[in-house]
Scaffold this motif. Sequence first.
Motif, PDB file in Angstrom:
ATOM      1  N   LYS A 116       3.625  -1.800 -19.759  1.00 26.45           N
ATOM      2  CA  LYS A 116       4.189  -3.147 -19.527  1.00 26.45           C
ATOM      3  C   LYS A 116       4.918  -3.223 -18.184  1.00 26.45           C
ATOM      4  N   VAL A 117       5.311  -2.054 -17.655  1.00 33.03           N
ATOM      5  CA  VAL A 117       6.043  -2.045 -16.372  1.00 33.03           C
ATOM      6  C   VAL A 117       5.149  -1.415 -15.303  1.00 33.03           C
ATOM      7  N   VAL A 118       4.431  -2.281 -14.601  1.00 31.50           N
ATOM      8  CA  VAL A 118       3.474  -1.831 -13.579  1.00 31.50           C
ATOM      9  C   VAL A 118       3.681  -2.676 -12.321  1.00 31.50           C
ATOM     10  N   PRO A 119       3.151  -2.243 -11.170  1.00 31.14           N
ATOM     11  CA  PRO A 119       3.318  -3.059  -9.958  1.00 31.14           C
ATOM     12  C   PRO A 119       2.747  -4.470 -10.151  1.00 31.14           C
ATOM     13  N   ALA A 120       3.538  -5.468  -9.726  1.00 31.75           N
ATOM     14  CA  ALA A 120       3.108  -6.862  -9.887  1.00 31.75           C
ATOM     15  C   ALA A 120       2.027  -7.218  -8.867  1.00 31.75           C
ATOM     16  N   ILE A 121       2.047  -6.536  -7.709  1.00 33.69           N
ATOM     17  CA  ILE A 121       1.042  -6.814  -6.669  1.00 33.69           C
ATOM     18  C   ILE A 121       0.317  -5.499  -6.379  1.00 33.69           C
ATOM     19  N   GLU A 122      -0.866  -5.341  -6.960  1.00 28.37           N
ATOM     20  CA  GLU A 122      -1.554  -4.044  -6.877  1.00 28.37           C
ATOM     21  C   GLU A 122      -1.975  -3.670  -5.464  1.00 28.37           C
ATOM     22  N   GLY A 123      -2.282  -4.664  -4.650  1.00 23.10           N
ATOM     23  CA  GLY A 123      -2.822  -4.375  -3.317  1.00 23.10           C
ATOM     24  C   GLY A 123      -1.783  -4.037  -2.258  1.00 23.10           C
ATOM     25  N   LEU A 124      -0.496  -3.974  -2.619  1.00 21.32           N
ATOM     26  CA  LEU A 124       0.542  -3.681  -1.603  1.00 21.32           C
ATOM     27  C   LEU A 124       0.307  -2.298  -0.997  1.00 21.32           C
ATOM     28  N   PRO A 125       0.139  -2.200   0.331  1.00 21.77           N
ATOM     29  CA  PRO A 125      -0.102  -0.875   0.919  1.00 21.77           C
ATOM     30  C   PRO A 125       1.162  -0.017   0.947  1.00 21.77           C
ATOM     31  N   ILE A 126       1.010   1.274   0.601  1.00 17.52           N
ATOM     32  CA  ILE A 126       2.144   2.211   0.639  1.00 17.52           C
ATOM     33  C   ILE A 126       2.047   3.065   1.910  1.00 17.52           C
ATOM     34  N   THR A 127       0.863   3.655   2.128  1.00 20.58           N
ATOM     35  CA  THR A 127       0.636   4.412   3.361  1.00 20.58           C
ATOM     36  C   THR A 127      -0.870   4.597   3.564  1.00 20.58           C
ATOM     37  N   LYS A 128      -1.224   5.040   4.772  1.00 16.88           N
ATOM     38  CA  LYS A 128      -2.641   5.293   5.058  1.00 16.88           C
ATOM     39  C   LYS A 128      -2.825   6.805   5.184  1.00 16.88           C
ATOM     40  N   LEU A 129      -3.842   7.338   4.510  1.00 18.05           N
ATOM     41  CA  LEU A 129      -4.110   8.779   4.593  1.00 18.05           C
ATOM     42  C   LEU A 129      -5.409   9.010   5.351  1.00 18.05           C
ATOM     43  N   ASN A 130      -5.377   9.968   6.284  1.00 15.39           N
ATOM     44  CA  ASN A 130      -6.604  10.367   6.971  1.00 15.39           C
ATOM     45  C   ASN A 130      -7.257  11.520   6.207  1.00 15.39           C
ATOM     46  N   GLU A 131      -8.400  11.958   6.689  1.00 20.40           N
ATOM     47  CA  GLU A 131      -9.111  13.097   6.094  1.00 20.40           C
ATOM     48  C   GLU A 131      -8.143  14.269   5.919  1.00 20.40           C
ATOM     49  N   ASN A 132      -8.168  14.918   4.767  1.00 21.26           N
ATOM     50  CA  ASN A 132      -7.339  16.096   4.456  1.00 21.26           C
ATOM     51  C   ASN A 132      -5.844  15.798   4.311  1.00 21.26           C
ATOM     52  N   GLN A 133      -5.455  14.542   4.367  1.00 19.77           N
ATOM     53  CA  GLN A 133      -4.036  14.224   4.126  1.00 19.77           C
ATOM     54  C   GLN A 133      -3.850  13.888   2.645  1.00 19.77           C
ATOM     55  N   GLU A 134      -2.648  14.155   2.154  1.00 19.67           N
ATOM     56  CA  GLU A 134      -2.410  14.056   0.718  1.00 19.67           C
ATOM     57  C   GLU A 134      -0.990  13.573   0.449  1.00 19.67           C
ATOM     58  N   ILE A 135      -0.823  12.891  -0.670  1.00 14.80           N
ATOM     59  CA  ILE A 135       0.531  12.489  -1.068  1.00 14.80           C
ATOM     60  C   ILE A 135       0.653  12.636  -2.585  1.00 14.80           C
ATOM     61  N   LYS A 136       1.788  13.194  -3.017  1.00 16.42           N
ATOM     62  CA  LYS A 136       2.002  13.399  -4.449  1.00 16.42           C
ATOM     63  C   LYS A 136       3.502  13.297  -4.716  1.00 16.42           C
TER      64      LYS A 136
END
Length: 280
Positions: free
Chosen positions: A139-159
């Motif tokens: 029930k508690v999820v992002p209201a706007i799914e398309g909001l960009p957080i960051t851009k990752l290039n090849e071999n880049q990762e976020i966790k």
Amino acid sequence: MSRQYPTMDAEDLGESGDEECRCVMKLEVLEKDDNKLRFTLEGSSNNFLNTIRRVSVSEVPVMAIEEVAFTKNSSVLYNEIIAHRLGLVPLRTDLKTYKLPNECKCGGKGCNACSLKLSLNAKGPKVVTAGELKSKDPKVVPAIEGLPITKLNENQEIKFNATANLGVGKDHSKFVPCLFVFNNYPELKVIGKGAKKCIDVCPKRILEMKGDKVIITNPSKCDLCKACVEACPNDLELRNIDGKYIGYIESWGHLEPKEILLESVKVLNKKLKEFVKALK
Ligand code: SF4
Ligand SMILES: [Zn+2]
């Protein structure tokens, strides 16, 4: 749609709505959807509507991400920048389930009643969006799914793992649930014969000739810019109708506009009860 505003609130607040309402306050909804509400309010005052506006913006609680623990971030953005962006992602808010941390039995340490865990794990190349956040509560999820957080290039990762909780706008702007504005209801009076030439200066295109009179076709769209009276100072007079207002609420997605209004009344009621208790 026209309704007796306090009766609607009393019912929704779970109080008796049986008593006949003797008030003259009338609320008419002009347009609404999930995120927007435009209405007129009659028989009210500037002070009353401004109180509701201020409580709506600064004291109605909504969910936002408060803490982020990164385990990987090889994107070009620092952890702090990503955490700041995450805090500004509007999360759909369930006020029946969650409590403000300072009102929770855990004393604000964080428990299931006052906080929620979210996580995200993404690999490039891609644009990581808010919609990729995994929430423990559907029930508690992002209201706007398309909001960009960051851009990752090849071999880049976020966790990372994140914790969200309820908060109020007076403590941090990420907890502000909406934009809320209101203005007086306008009335145009023709006092001279040259008013016809004012029609074209109105930026909202709401002035028209009716017979030999200039009228406002849609007063709720008038933003009181006064361009018409400045163009024809001797022919037109613009005045406010006493006690009548046009209000506009645009929600950021945490709650629907009507929920924000009803919640603001609850917050105000609670404050008034505390005030009465303190007086006794
Ligand atoms: S005050 Fe501005 S928006 Fe309103 S009728 Fe005049 S020109 Fe149009
Ligand atoms: Zn708690």
